[in-house]
Design a protein around this motif. Structure first.
Motif, PDB file in Angstrom:
ATOM      1  N   CYS B  93       0.839  -1.205   0.000  1.00  0.00           N
ATOM      2  CA  CYS B  93       0.000   0.000   0.000  1.00  0.00           C
ATOM      3  C   CYS B  93       0.873   1.254   0.000  1.00  0.00           C
ATOM      4  O   CYS B  93       0.503   2.271  -0.591  1.00  0.00           O
ATOM      5  CB  CYS B  93      -0.955  -0.024   1.192  1.00  0.00           C
ATOM      6  SG  CYS B  93      -0.157  -0.370   2.773  1.00  0.00           S
ATOM      7  N   CYS B 119       3.678  -8.855   2.694  1.00  0.00           N
ATOM      8  CA  CYS B 119       2.962  -8.312   3.847  1.00  0.00           C
ATOM      9  C   CYS B 119       1.703  -9.091   4.181  1.00  0.00           C
ATOM     10  O   CYS B 119       0.868  -9.349   3.325  1.00  0.00           O
ATOM     11  CB  CYS B 119       2.601  -6.860   3.539  1.00  0.00           C
ATOM     12  SG  CYS B 119       1.876  -6.012   4.921  1.00  0.00           S
ATOM     13  N   CYS B 142      -6.060  -3.731   5.448  1.00  0.00           N
ATOM     14  CA  CYS B 142      -5.408  -5.017   5.190  1.00  0.00           C
ATOM     15  C   CYS B 142      -6.418  -6.129   4.932  1.00  0.00           C
ATOM     16  O   CYS B 142      -6.088  -7.133   4.314  1.00  0.00           O
ATOM     17  CB  CYS B 142      -4.516  -5.406   6.361  1.00  0.00           C
ATOM     18  SG  CYS B 142      -3.318  -4.138   6.807  1.00  0.00           S
ATOM     19  N   CYS B 145      -6.783  -6.191   1.151  1.00  0.00           N
ATOM     20  CA  CYS B 145      -5.575  -5.803   0.419  1.00  0.00           C
ATOM     21  C   CYS B 145      -5.356  -6.629  -0.846  1.00  0.00           C
ATOM     22  O   CYS B 145      -5.492  -7.846  -0.841  1.00  0.00           O
ATOM     23  CB  CYS B 145      -4.378  -5.972   1.339  1.00  0.00           C
ATOM     24  SG  CYS B 145      -2.839  -5.603   0.513  1.00  0.00           S
TER      25      CYS B 145
HETATM   26  S1  SF4 Z   1      -1.670  -6.117   4.043  1.00  0.00           S
HETATM   27 FE1  SF4 Z   1      -2.129  -4.053   4.834  1.00  0.00          FE
HETATM   28  S2  SF4 Z   1      -0.175  -3.089   5.276  1.00  0.00           S
HETATM   29 FE2  SF4 Z   1       0.212  -4.901   4.018  1.00  0.00          FE
HETATM   30  S3  SF4 Z   1       0.309  -4.125   1.924  1.00  0.00           S
HETATM   31 FE3  SF4 Z   1      -1.773  -4.760   2.280  1.00  0.00          FE
HETATM   32  S4  SF4 Z   1      -2.854  -2.952   3.019  1.00  0.00           S
HETATM   33 FE4  SF4 Z   1      -0.660  -2.535   3.188  1.00  0.00          FE
END
Ligand code: SF4
Ligand code: SF4
Ligand code: SF4
Ligand code: SF4
Lengths: 347, 307
Positions: B93, B119, B142, B145
């Motif tokens: 992100c 992540c 998240c 995501c």
């Molecule tokens: S899991 Fe959360 S912190 Fe990690 S890249 Fe995705 S949105 Fe960003």
């Protein structure tokens, strides 16, 4: 003087005050978060969380009108806000770190200029403090010479007991008057034992030595090292029970409007931006340095007090993890190191 | 909700960051690395800018590594000395924001050395940084995501664990709930939320896209927006913020995370993103676009609003 106040009678006390036309301000949920606000009834009160903003707003609101103006032809009419119209208030459920900040603020608001907005609210407010039975690792009242049971700033002070009631310390004439008015709700202390107090973990600062170090380190690598990453918001100052800077602006039209006072913060670049365009605090570390200097040196120089009560709010909310307890711990360490063994410190 | 999220690979990720940061600094490939170090409180993590290989051993990555470090590369943070190529740790992100900044000619790819994070998510708030990561305290961004594996980085630590599958979006549900209200009810909701705003501007200061050297809200010649935290100025600020970020906000949700008054700012951002998707088929991603949806015209653009 100590009294016993049962849990039931505590709530009855607040409802009695409310129905008697007294404004009772306490922590209560406001759009999802605990904030101090006027209660409609005692059950709205939330005592298990530290409010997001401190109790200072009961005396020094986020924003208030101080005057209004109206213009008609060549005539301008100014109308003052009369502090005499402020209501009698009982401020309840105030943690020791919030309550202790109130007499600290008396210094600046009753100095060369007497701020009637602050002082009149102060005269009309009775503060009921509440001892803390839990603390997280952002709390550090004990490091700045206070404690989870410190009664400074409170007129009455409640310590939670094992039976759900409270031991009530009467700490001032105002407190005594409130008890006298509602004496049937209080009784003599019984056998119930106080709940264990919170125990914040940050080791105590030597505030004299910290100030001594600050006296000589206006320029120091510490400032860049700790505050280059500061993003320059107002969050730390706004949640702080002791920060008290404000801005005054006129808002309205050419014809009518209001003069308003609202919170300001030394973290903002605009705070010291001169009309000429020059800014003496041209970088974020210089602004953050002011925060530490004001709290642990300047306010001590002027009023003999520390402008931090260790509530930990700024530690919890700083977007980039700037931790005033860690920074002052570091200063404390450097101050002690530079003290000659067995010698006197500068203070 | 207490289902724990598997972040057992973060230890390996942290170790890989330390090795890679030490290498690129040691070899003189970069002059600084923007990353995370541990703070004083149990579990706390803070942004750090290191300039020597020796400092790399302090670096870490945990579920409390919430910050979008891209903010430190914007011209709003001009106090941070920059020369030569800079290394930066990015979650997916965060990378979307960097890509957006490249599209807006704020940064050039060659100036950066990107260390990407595989992540599995971060905490919604760092008030209690030591809490184990669960579906309950996971950042809402998240849950939905699509950027768990950042693309186009110079280095991404290799891990063999599968990343968790996304959960149901709480933003979509809340937007649907608000869309279902009458305008008066919706206005009442936002009025109550904006009433909490204290104009601390933490939301603005952490936003990588709020890089204006002087924000409209800080101008007083002329005064464009009332500065006091009252209904007029607060509403104006929130409209300015939402509109100026429409088509730019990449969804890092830093504004919402840092708001000390818990105002659901990312709901406004997500609503704007939804509109842009519907109107212009635009979404923030990993590819650099020189023109955002609101800065260009295409004949197929929806014009039904012209009456
Ligand atoms: S899991 Fe959360 S912190 Fe990690 S890249 Fe995705 S949105 Fe960003
Ligand atoms: S400086 Fe921080 S810890 Fe100290 S009183 Fe203010 S908000 Fe609380
Ligand atoms: S120390 Fe933290 S809360 Fe305070 S101005 Fe800097 S970034 Fe904002
Ligand atoms: S961070 Fe929250 S309180 Fe501060 S200006 Fe933004 S919306 Fe308002």
């Amino acid at each position: 003087m100590q009294k016993y106040l049962s849990r039931h009678n505590f709530y009855t006390l607040l409802d009695t005050l409310i129905s008697g036309g007294i404004r009772v301000v306490a922590p209560r949920m406001t759009a999802g978060i605990p904030l101090y606000g006027p209660l409609g009834e005692s059950v709205e009160m939330v005592l298990d969380q530290l409010p997001r903003r401190s109790a200072k707003e009961a005396f020094f609101p986020v924003c208030e009108d101080i005057m209004s103006y109206e213009k008609e032809g060549q005539q301008v009419r100014l109308t003052d806000v009369e502090p005499a119209s402020f209501p009698e208030t009982v401020l309840v459920g105030v943690r020791p770190c919030d309550a202790a900040a109130i007499p600290v603020l008396d210094g600046v608001f009753s100095w060369d200029y007497k701020d009637e907005f602050f002082l009149e609210r102060r005269r009309k407010t009775t503060v009921i403090g509440l001892a803390c039975t839990s603390a997280d690792d952002a709390c550090f009242c004990t490091a700045v010479g206070l404690s989870p049971a410190d009664t400074r700033g409170s007129d009455l002070f409640l310590t939670p007991l094992a039976d759900g009631g409270y031991l009530c310390d009467v700490c001032s004439d105002k407190g005594e008057a409130l008890v006298a008015d509602t004496i049937n709700l209080f009784s003599e202390p019984g056998s119930s034992t106080p709940l264990p107090l919170a125990a914040p973990s940050v080791p105590a600062f030597d505030l004299k030595k910290v100030k001594g170090w600050l006296d000589g380190h206006f320029e120091d690598p510490l400032w860049d090292g700790t505050a280059l990453r500061c993003v320059g918001c107002g969050a730390c100052a706004f949640v702080c029970p002791a920060c008290h800077c404000f801005d005054i602006v006129d808002e309205g039209t050419e014809k009518s409007g209001k003069r308003r006072k609202s919170w300001d913060a030394c973290g903002f670049w605009k705070f010291t931006h001169h009309a000429s365009g020059h800014n003496p605090r041209d970088k974020q570390p210089k602004r953050y340095r002011n925060r530490i200097m004001h709290k642990f040196k300047y306010y001590d120089d002027k009023f003999g007090q520390t402008l931090c009560t260790g509530c930990g709010r700024c530690v919890r909310i700083c977007p980039v993890g700037i931790d005033i307890a860690a920074i002052v711990t570091e200063i404390n360490g450097m101050a002690i190191e530079c003290t000659p063994a067995g010698g006197e410190t500068r203070s | 909700m207490i289902n724990t999220i598997d972040i057992s690979h973060y230890g390996t990720v942290a170790e890989s960051i330390r090795i890679e940061a030490a290498r690129i600094l040691g070899e003189g490939l970069v002059t600084a690395v923007v990353a995370y170090t541990a703070g004083r409180r149990a579990g706390s993590v803070q942004p750090a800018i290191i300039t020597s290989a020796a400092e790399a051993e302090r670096l870490t990555f945990t579920a409390a590594s919430v910050n979008n470090l891209a903010v430190y590369l914007t011209k709003a943070k001009k106090d941070i000395p920059r020369s030569g190529r800079i290394g930066i740790v990015v979650k997916g992100c965060d990378l979307k924001a960097l890509v957006g900044l490249m599209g807006e000619s704020q940064l050039q790819r060659e100036q950066l050395y990107l260390i990407g994070i595989p992540c599995a998510g971060v905490l919604a708030s760092t008030v209690r940084p030591a809490e184990p990561l669960t579906a309950g305290n996971l950042a809402p961004k998240c849950r939905e995501c699509d950027a768990q594996l950042p693309e186009g980085c110079d280095y991404v630590p290799e891990i063999d664990l599968p990343l968790p599958t996304p959960l149901e979006s709480t933003y979509a549900a809340e937007i649907a709930r608000l869309e279902g209200l009458t305008p008066a009810e919706r206005w009442a909701y936002w009025k109550e939320q904006f009433a909490k705003c204290i104009k601390c501007y933490a939301c603005r200061q952490v936003c990588p896209f709020c890089f204006c050297e002087q924000c409209l809200c800080d101008r007083n010649k002329p005064q464009m927006v009332d500065t006091t935290p009252r209904p007029a100025g607060n509403t104006a600020w929130h409209i300015v913020r939402a509109m100026h970020l429409a088509g730019r906000c990449a969804g890092c949700a830093e504004c919402e995370r840092v708001c000390p008054m818990d105002i659901p700012l990312n709901l406004l951002n997500r609503k704007m993103a939804k509109e842009l998707k519907e109107l212009f088929d635009y979404e923030a991603g990993f590819a650099v676009n020189e023109k955002g949806p609101l800065t260009m015209f295409m004949e197929k653009d929806d014009q039904s609003f012209i009456k």
